[in-house]
Write an enzyme that holds these catalytic residues in place. Structure first.
Site, PDB file in Angstrom:
ATOM      1  N   CYS A   1      10.966 -13.365 -47.535  1.00  0.00           N
ATOM      2  CA  CYS A   1      11.486 -13.889 -46.275  1.00  0.00           C
ATOM      3  C   CYS A   1      12.981 -14.195 -46.305  1.00  0.00           C
ATOM      4  O   CYS A   1      13.576 -14.436 -45.253  1.00  0.00           O
ATOM      5  CB  CYS A   1      10.722 -15.150 -45.889  1.00  0.00           C
ATOM      6  SG  CYS A   1       8.948 -15.048 -46.184  1.00  0.00           S
TER       7      CYS A   1
ATOM      8  N   HIS B   1      15.304 -21.456 -40.550  1.00  0.00           N
ATOM      9  CA  HIS B   1      14.198 -20.628 -41.039  1.00  0.00           C
ATOM     10  C   HIS B   1      12.953 -20.942 -40.226  1.00  0.00           C
ATOM     11  O   HIS B   1      12.251 -20.037 -39.783  1.00  0.00           O
ATOM     12  CB  HIS B   1      13.969 -20.885 -42.521  1.00  0.00           C
ATOM     13  CG  HIS B   1      13.019 -19.929 -43.149  1.00  0.00           C
ATOM     14  ND1 HIS B   1      13.231 -18.564 -43.140  1.00  0.00           N
ATOM     15  CD2 HIS B   1      11.829 -20.123 -43.801  1.00  0.00           C
ATOM     16  CE1 HIS B   1      12.228 -17.951 -43.763  1.00  0.00           C
ATOM     17  NE2 HIS B   1      11.369 -18.864 -44.158  1.00  0.00           N
TER      18      HIS B   1
ATOM     19  N   GLU C   1      12.863 -28.202 -44.537  1.00  0.00           N
ATOM     20  CA  GLU C   1      14.142 -27.753 -43.987  1.00  0.00           C
ATOM     21  C   GLU C   1      14.848 -28.888 -43.245  1.00  0.00           C
ATOM     22  O   GLU C   1      16.074 -29.032 -43.330  1.00  0.00           O
ATOM     23  CB  GLU C   1      13.943 -26.557 -43.057  1.00  0.00           C
ATOM     24  CG  GLU C   1      15.245 -25.959 -42.563  1.00  0.00           C
ATOM     25  CD  GLU C   1      15.084 -24.626 -41.870  1.00  0.00           C
ATOM     26  OE1 GLU C   1      16.109 -23.940 -41.667  1.00  0.00           O
ATOM     27  OE2 GLU C   1      13.933 -24.253 -41.525  1.00  0.00           O
TER      28      GLU C   1
ATOM     29  N   LYS D   1      11.945 -17.738 -34.731  1.00  0.00           N
ATOM     30  CA  LYS D   1      10.568 -17.334 -35.043  1.00  0.00           C
ATOM     31  C   LYS D   1       9.567 -17.844 -34.026  1.00  0.00           C
ATOM     32  O   LYS D   1       8.453 -17.317 -33.926  1.00  0.00           O
ATOM     33  CB  LYS D   1      10.182 -17.821 -36.444  1.00  0.00           C
ATOM     34  CG  LYS D   1      10.906 -17.121 -37.567  1.00  0.00           C
ATOM     35  CD  LYS D   1      10.438 -17.634 -38.928  1.00  0.00           C
ATOM     36  CE  LYS D   1      11.237 -17.016 -40.052  1.00  0.00           C
ATOM     37  NZ  LYS D   1      12.679 -17.391 -40.011  1.00  0.00           N
TER      38      LYS D   1
ATOM     39  N   HIS E   1       7.297 -14.183 -37.542  1.00  0.00           N
ATOM     40  CA  HIS E   1       8.047 -14.122 -38.796  1.00  0.00           C
ATOM     41  C   HIS E   1       8.218 -12.668 -39.224  1.00  0.00           C
ATOM     42  O   HIS E   1       7.263 -12.023 -39.642  1.00  0.00           O
ATOM     43  CB  HIS E   1       7.289 -14.907 -39.873  1.00  0.00           C
ATOM     44  CG  HIS E   1       8.093 -15.239 -41.077  1.00  0.00           C
ATOM     45  ND1 HIS E   1       9.227 -14.551 -41.436  1.00  0.00           N
ATOM     46  CD2 HIS E   1       7.924 -16.199 -42.032  1.00  0.00           C
ATOM     47  CE1 HIS E   1       9.724 -15.071 -42.539  1.00  0.00           C
ATOM     48  NE2 HIS E   1       8.969 -16.073 -42.922  1.00  0.00           N
TER      49      HIS E   1
ATOM     50  N   PHE F   1       8.931 -17.225 -49.831  1.00  0.00           N
ATOM     51  CA  PHE F   1       7.910 -17.317 -50.858  1.00  0.00           C
ATOM     52  C   PHE F   1       8.567 -17.029 -52.212  1.00  0.00           C
ATOM     53  O   PHE F   1       9.442 -16.167 -52.318  1.00  0.00           O
ATOM     54  CB  PHE F   1       6.805 -16.286 -50.612  1.00  0.00           C
ATOM     55  CG  PHE F   1       5.719 -16.771 -49.679  1.00  0.00           C
ATOM     56  CD1 PHE F   1       5.910 -17.869 -48.870  1.00  0.00           C
ATOM     57  CD2 PHE F   1       4.505 -16.101 -49.601  1.00  0.00           C
ATOM     58  CE1 PHE F   1       4.902 -18.317 -48.014  1.00  0.00           C
ATOM     59  CE2 PHE F   1       3.497 -16.527 -48.747  1.00  0.00           C
ATOM     60  CZ  PHE F   1       3.708 -17.638 -47.952  1.00  0.00           C
TER      61      PHE F   1
END
Length: 445
Positions: free
Chosen positions: A166, A307, A318, A339, A344, A403
Site C-alpha cells: 500500500c 492514508h 495515523e 479512499k 483502497h 502491510f
C-alpha cells in the site's frame, strides 16, 4: 541538489478513466464503490469493491502492445500515456535521460488455475503435468507492466520496480524524486498500479479480516475512514502515473508545472505485519523526514491526503502520528481520505492521494472524507466530513502506510509559491466542478 517539478499526471480509477474525472469525483465527494463485477461474488462474505468502469483497453496502446499486459498493467500504461500527453514536449529529452519508478501488483496464478493444476497433478502421470501458455507467465509478471510504462515514455535510463504494497506508489514517486535530485536523469515516470479485485484477493483479505463485510447492500457507504463505525477497508483497483522532471529542464522547455515535489521520507515500523502501531510508530519519522526536507515547517502544510483506510487501528495510529508531528497545527490543517471514495487501490493508493493534493493546491479546494457520519471521540482532527471545503492550499503532504509496516510520505508545494518559480500552469488533473463552486469556505485558524 536539483529541484523536481511535477509536469504531468494520468489516472485510471473507480472515479474515472483519466485524471480530470478522478479529480472531479474527489471534489464532488462521489463514491466509486459498487457491487463486484469482475467475478461472481454472490457466495462471498464481501461482494463490493472500487472498480474501474468504462475502461477502453485501446487507451493502453495497440493490440500487439497489450498482448502480454494484465488488467492492472493496462491501467498503468493508459495512465502513463495520459501523463505524458499532459506533460508535453518530453520527446526532446535524451531517452537515456528518462527513467521510470513504478509500484506494481504482485502477479500470481488465479485460484481456479491452482485448483486445475492440483487435479492434473493428482490424476495424471508425470508426463501429463499441467501446462500453460508462455504468455500467461508474462501476464502475471510485475516487471512487464513496469517496463511497459517505461516503454510508453521511451525511457532508456533507470527503471525501478517497487513492491511495498500500500506504500508502493509513494515509494516509487520518492525514489524517482531522488534520481532526479541526484542528476541521474531529467525525467521519471512514477506511480503505481494494482487490481486486487480477483476472487483470490477478495477471499484472502476477507479471511484476514481486513475488509469490511457490513455494507454489501449499500456499497457506496462502505468505505468509512475515521468514522466511529469503520469496520475495515474496501478493495479497489486502478493506476496513477505522474511525470517528474528536473525543474530547470521543465522551465527551459516551457512545460506547465502542476507543483514542486519538495520532501520525501521512508521508514519501517518493525511492529507487526498487518497492524499499525498505536503510538504512530515509523509514520511519525517518515512524516518528519519529508517535512524537514521540504523546509516548510509544520505550519507550512495546509492539507494532508491521509492514508485513511477505514480500519480501526490504521486511522487511530495515523491520527496519533499527525498530532505528534504537527502539534497544535494538526487541528487547524485539513486531513481527508480519498479512499472513502475510491476504496483502497493498494500499490496505486498514494497516486490517488497525489491527484487530491494537486487538485487542492490548484483550486484551493480540499476534497472530503465521505461517509463520516459518526464522529469518533478519539479521532478529533478536521477530516473534512462529507463535503469539500474551499481553503487556500500552499502545500500538501501525502501519506502511505502499508502491510509489513512500510511507511512513505512526500510533500508537494504550489509552483507559484516555489522560490524563483518561472513556470506554472493548469494541467489535466484539476478542473472546476459544480461541487467546487458550492463548497463552503474555511479559513485557517
Amino acid at each position: 541538489m536539483r529541484r523536481v517539478a511535477i509536469t504531468g499526471i494520468g489516472a485510471v480509477t473507480p472515479l474515472g478513466t483519466n485524471a480530470r474525472d478522478t479529480w472531479r469525483g474527489l471534489a464532488e465527494g462521489r463514491s466509486g464503490v459498487s457491487r463486484l463485477e469482475t467475478f461472481d461474488a454472490s457466495t462471498f462474505p464481501v461482494r463490493i469493491a472500487g472498480q474501474v468502469k468504462d475502461f477502453d483497453p485501446a487507451s493502453a496502446g495497440t493490440a500487439r502492445q497489450r498482448r502480454h499486459l494484465s488488467r492492472a498493467a493496462l491501467f498503468a500504461v493508459a495512465a502513463a500515456r495520459e501523463a505524458l500527453e499532459d506533460a508535453g514536449g518530453w520527446e526532446e529529452l535524451d531517452p537515456y535521460d528518462r527513467g521510470a519508478a513504478v509500484a506494481g501488483t504482485v502477479g500470481r496464478p488465479e485460484l481456479q488455475e491452482l485448483v486445475d493444476m492440483s487435479h492434473q497433478l493428482t490424476e495424471s502421470d508425470f508426463h501429463d503435468l499441467y501446462r500453460q501458455a508462455p504468455g500467461d507467465v508474462l501476464l502475471r509478471n510485475q516487471n512487464v507492466g513496469v517496463t511497459a510504462v517505461a516503454r510508453a515514455g521511451g525511457c532508456q535510463g533507470p527503471v525501478i520496480s517497487v513492491s511495498t504494497a500500500c506504500a508502493g506508489a509513494a515509494h516509487a514517486i520518492g525514489e524517482a524524486y531522488r534520481r532526479i535530485q541526484d542528476g541521474e536523469c531529467a525525467l521519471m515516470l512514477a506511480g503505481g498500479f494494482d487490481a486486487l479485485t480477483t476472487w483470490m484477493d477478495v477471499l484472502g483479505f476477507s479471511l484476514l479480516g481486513a475488509v469490511t463485510d457490513r455494507w454489501n447492500d449499500e456499497p457506496e457507504r462502505a468505505s468509512r475512514p475515521f468514522d466511529a463505525e469503520r469496520s475495515g477497508f474496501v478493495l479497489g483497483e486502478g493506476a496513477v502515473i505522474t511525470v517528474l522532471e528536473d525543474w530547470d529542464s521543465a522551465v527551459a522547455r516551457g512545460a506547465r508545472i502542476h507543483a514542486e515535489l519538495v520532501g520525501y521520507g521512508s521508514t519501517l515500523n518493525a511492529y507487526r505485519i498487518t497492524d499499525s502501531p498505536p503510538d504512530g510508530g515509523g509514520a511519525i519519522s517518515a512524516m518528519r523526514d519529508a517535512l524537514a526536507e521540504s523546509g516548510l515547517g509544520t505550519d507550512g502544510i495546509d492539507y494532508i491526503a491521509a492514508h485513511g483506510t477505514g480500519t480501526p487501528g490504521n486511522d487511530a495510529s495515523e491520527t496519533v502520528a499527525i498530532k505528534e508531528v504537527f502539534g497544535p497545527h494538526a487541528r487547524t490543517l485539513c486531513t481527508s481520505s480519498p479512499k472513502s471514495m475510491t476504496g483502497h487501490l493498494t500499490s496505486a493508493a498514494a497516486g490517488v492521494n497525489l491527484v487530491a493534493a494537486l487538485g487542492a493546491i490548484r483550486e484551493g479546494l480540499v476534497p472530503p472524507t465521505i461517509n463520516l457520519e459518526h464522529p469518533d471521540p478519539k479521532l478529533d482532527l478536521d477530516y473534512v466530513p462529507n463535503t469539500a471545503v474551499r481553503r487556500p492550499v500552499r502545500a500538501a503532504m501525502v501519506n502511505a502506510f502499508a502491510f509489513g509496516g512500510t511507511n512513505a510520505c512526500f510533500v508537494v508545494r504550489s509552483a507559484s509559491d516555489s522560490p524563483s518559480a518561472s513556470a506554472s500552469g493548469s494541467g489535466s488533473a484539476p478542473t472546476s466542478t459544480d461541487a467546487a463552486a458550492d463548497a463552503p469556505e474555511r479559513r485557517a485558524a
